[in-house]
Write a protein that holds these residues in place. Structure first.
Motif, PDB file in Angstrom:
ATOM      1  N   GLN A   1     -30.611 -32.925  -4.359  1.00 38.40           N
ATOM      2  CA  GLN A   1     -31.019 -32.269  -5.999  1.00 38.40           C
ATOM      3  C   GLN A   1     -31.380 -30.833  -5.660  1.00 38.40           C
ATOM      4  O   GLN A   1     -31.113 -29.923  -6.258  1.00 38.40           O
ATOM      5  N   ASP A   2     -32.120 -30.835  -4.642  1.00 37.47           N
ATOM      6  CA  ASP A   2     -32.942 -29.454  -4.006  1.00 37.47           C
ATOM      7  C   ASP A   2     -31.745 -28.496  -3.732  1.00 37.47           C
ATOM      8  O   ASP A   2     -31.782 -27.475  -4.007  1.00 37.47           O
ATOM      9  N   ALA A   3     -30.935 -29.023  -3.051  1.00 32.57           N
ATOM     10  CA  ALA A   3     -29.720 -28.282  -2.327  1.00 32.57           C
ATOM     11  C   ALA A   3     -29.121 -27.836  -3.626  1.00 32.57           C
ATOM     12  O   ALA A   3     -28.376 -26.581  -3.387  1.00 32.57           O
ATOM     13  N   ILE A   4     -28.523 -28.706  -4.610  1.00 34.15           N
ATOM     14  CA  ILE A   4     -27.797 -28.244  -5.818  1.00 34.15           C
ATOM     15  C   ILE A   4     -28.528 -27.267  -6.670  1.00 34.15           C
ATOM     16  O   ILE A   4     -27.897 -26.117  -7.139  1.00 34.15           O
ATOM     17  N   GLN A   5     -29.817 -27.395  -6.740  1.00 35.71           N
ATOM     18  CA  GLN A   5     -30.780 -26.264  -7.448  1.00 35.71           C
ATOM     19  C   GLN A   5     -30.905 -25.111  -6.873  1.00 35.71           C
ATOM     20  O   GLN A   5     -30.655 -23.994  -7.568  1.00 35.71           O
ATOM     21  N   GLN A   6     -30.619 -25.029  -5.335  1.00 36.13           N
ATOM     22  CA  GLN A   6     -30.496 -23.751  -4.472  1.00 36.13           C
ATOM     23  C   GLN A   6     -29.135 -22.971  -4.661  1.00 36.13           C
ATOM     24  O   GLN A   6     -29.305 -21.823  -4.767  1.00 36.13           O
TER      25      GLN A   6
END
Length: 100
Positions: free
Chosen positions: A50-55
């Protein structure tokens, strides 16, 4: 040699290869007996994805998505992913806390 005859080395090659050596005998080894969902939960994979996609954000060109996500996970592996992040992110997983 880039590839060896072990099943594990065929699955993992390159810079993302785990640093745990393959012993060739998986019988009785609990780390190979874990269910897929339990593995994902234990290692907080959903959180990191989720954090990678948000980045990625809106500024990242679609042609660079794979490279950006790969670079993100390389920082997770090296422990530098917590630099400049807020307390909530740092305290979210055991790996983040250890990396801080």
């Amino acid at each position: 040699r880039m590839f060896s005859s072990s099943p594990r080395s065929r699955l993992f090659s390159g810079s993302f290869a785990p640093s745990i050596p393959f012993t060739g005998n998986t019988a009785g080894n609990d780390r190979f007996d874990i269910e897929p969902n339990a593995f994902l939960n234990r290692h907080h994979i959903k959180f990191f994805l989720q954090d990678a996609i948000q980045q990625l954000g809106e500024d990242c060109a679609p042609s660079k998505h794979i490279e950006t996500i790969a670079a993100y996970f390389q920082t997770v592996i090296s422990g530098t992913h917590v630099f400049g992040r807020d307390f909530e992110y740092i305290s979210a997983t055991p790996h983040n806390r250890c990396s801080f």
